[in-house]
Write an enzyme that holds these catalytic residues in place. Structure first.
Site, mmCIF file in Angstrom:
data_model
loop_
_atom_site.group_PDB
_atom_site.id
_atom_site.type_symbol
_atom_site.label_atom_id
_atom_site.label_comp_id
_atom_site.label_asym_id
_atom_site.label_seq_id
_atom_site.Cartn_x
_atom_site.Cartn_y
_atom_site.Cartn_z
ATOM 1 N N SER A 131 0.467 -1.068 0.255
ATOM 2 C CA SER A 131 -0.022 -0.330 0.079
ATOM 3 C C SER A 131 1.249 0.949 -0.280
ATOM 4 O O SER A 131 1.635 0.827 0.400
ATOM 5 C CB SER A 131 -0.948 -0.606 0.772
ATOM 6 N N ASN A 195 3.650 -10.467 -3.972
ATOM 7 C CA ASN A 195 2.553 -9.763 -5.126
ATOM 8 C C ASN A 195 3.172 -8.787 -5.982
ATOM 9 O O ASN A 195 4.149 -9.932 -6.475
ATOM 10 C CB ASN A 195 2.042 -8.433 -3.748
#
Ligand code: FMN
Length: 317
Positions: A131, A195
Site C-alpha cells: 500500500s 505481490n
C-alpha cells in the site's frame, strides 16, 4: 491411499494448503457461484481499507503473453461495510476468512486490526505492505524495511493474540530476506509472498501505456519463477517461519513447486479470473500428484528442495 492434506502455519491449521490470493476473489461471493468455498483452505479477501475507496481509474487491466497487468488499486467498501456485510456472509458459507488489510499509515493499519479482532471469525490477518505510504511520497511501505516493521508491529499489537498476522511482501525490493527478517522481528507470525511485480504495457495504436496509471502489477505464470525463487531464498534464511507462496499458480504441480521451495501453503490469484473454481481444481490435481508419487502427507514436501542432495544454497544464481 488418500493423502493427508492438512498443513500447519505456526499455530494456524488449515484443512488443505490451497487459498485464494488477496484481490482475486473479492470477499468470496464471486467464487461461491462456481464452487463450495468452505472447501478452500482459506479465503483471503481483497485488502480492506478504513474508508471506502474507488480504486484507480480505467483502463485497469491489460493482457500480456503469460500474465495479467493490473492497476486496480485498493477499491473496496471500507471496514464498516466489510464487517456488516462481507465478513458475516463469508462465515455463513462456512469459509475460513483471512482478511487482508491496507492502510494509509501505521494508525490505519492498527485500527483495521483492532476492528477485525472485535469481530468473530477472522482466522488470519494479512498485512498488505504494498500500500502506498503518503508520508513517503507514495512509495509502498515494503520499500523501507523499518517502515514495514512499524506497520507489522502495530498490527500485531492491535490484533487479538490468537489471530495470526502474516506480512505480505512484494518481490521488487532491494533486500527481500532483510525485509522478511525485519517483519518477523516486528511480530509477524508468517509471511505471504509475492505481490504483483511492477510492469508496463504500451499500446502501439494509442502510443500510451495500456493501463491508466501507466505502471501496473504483473501477475500470472510470468512471475512464477520469480515467486518460487523468493520463497526458496526466504525459507533458506528463515526456515521456521511459515510462508504462503503465490505467483502464477495454475495447477496442482505448481502448488508442489512452491511447497518444495519452502511454502507451507499456496494462494491462487489471477487463475481465478478465467477459472473461478480453480482452487478446488488445483486441490484435486494436487491430490492426484501426491497419489502418483506415493506421498502420504502433503506437509512432507515443505522445503524438501532444500534437503535434496546437491540443492543449491539460497544465494545461488
Ligand atoms: C486484480 C488484482 C488485484 C489484487 N489485489 C490485491 C490486494 O487487494 N491486496 C494484495 O495484497 N494483493 C493483491 N493482488 C496480488 C495478488 O494477491 C497476488 O499476490 C498476485 O496477483 C500474484 O499471484 P497470481 O500470479 O496468482 O495472481 C491483486 C492481484 C490482482 C491481479
Amino acid at each position: 491411499m488418500i493423502p493427508d492434506l492438512r498443513v500447519r502455519l505456526g499455530e494456524w491449521e488449515l484443512a488443505n494448503p490451497v487459498m485464494t490470493a488477496a484481490g482475486c476473489a473479492g470477499s468470496g461471493r464471486e467464487l461461491a457461484r462456481f464452487c463450495d468455498i468452505s472447501r478452500i483452505g482459506a479465503v483471503v479477501t481483497k485488502s480492506v481499507t478504513v474508508e471506502p475507496r474507488a480504486g484507480r481509474p480505467a483502463p485497469r487491466i491489460a493482457e500480456t503473453p503469460s500474465g495479467v497487468l493490473s492497476a486496480v488499486g485498493l477499491q473496496g467498501p471500507g471496514i464498516d461495510v466489510f464487517l456488516q456485510r462481507d465478513l458475516p456472509w463469508l462465515l455463513s458459507r462456512g469459509a475460513r476468512a483471512a482478511v487482508s488489510v491496507a492502510g494509509g499509515g501505521v494508525d490505519e493499519y492498527a485500527l483495521l486490526a483492532r476492528r477485525l479482532s472485535e469481530a468473530p471469525g477472522v482466522t488470519m490477518i494479512e498485512v498488505n505492505l504494498s500500500s502506498p505510504d503518503p508520508a513517503r511520497g507514495g512509495r509502498h511501505f515494503a520499500a523501507d524495511a523499518a517502515a514495514a516493521a512499524r506497520v507489522v508491529a502495530a498490527v500485531r499489537e492491535a490484533a487479538r493474540a490468537d489471530i495470526p498476522v502474516f506480512a505480505k511482501l512484494p518481490a521488487d525490493v532491494a533486500d527481500l530476506v532483510g525485509l522478511a527478517g525485519e517483519c518477523v522481528a516486528a511480530g509477524a507470525d508468517g509471511l505471504a509472498m509475492i505481490n504483483t511485480v511492477r510492469g508496463m504495457v504500451v499500446d502501439v495504436d494509442t502510443r500510451r501505456p495500456a493501463v491508466a496509471g501507466g505502471m501496473g502489477g504483473l501477475s500470472g505464470p510470468a512471475i512464477r519463477p520469480i515467486a518460487v525463487a523468493c520463497v526458496y531464498q526466504v525459507h533458506a534464511a528463515l526456515p521456521e517461519v511459515p510462508i504462503v507462496g503465490m505467483g502464477g499458480v495454475r495447477t496442482g504441480a505448481d502448488v508442489m513447486e512452491f511447497l518444495l521451495a519452502g511454502a507451507s501453503a499456496v494462494a491462487v490469484g489471477s487463475a481465478l479470473f478465467h477459472d473461478p473454481s480453480a482452487c478446488l481444481r488445483v486441490l484435486r490435481e494436487l491430490e492426484r500428484e501426491l497419489v502418483d508419487r506415493g506421498v502420504e502427507r502433503v506437509d512432507a514436501l515443505i522445503g524438501a528442495a532444500h534437503h535434496t542432495a546437491g540443492a543449491p544454497g539460497a544465494a545461488a544464481e
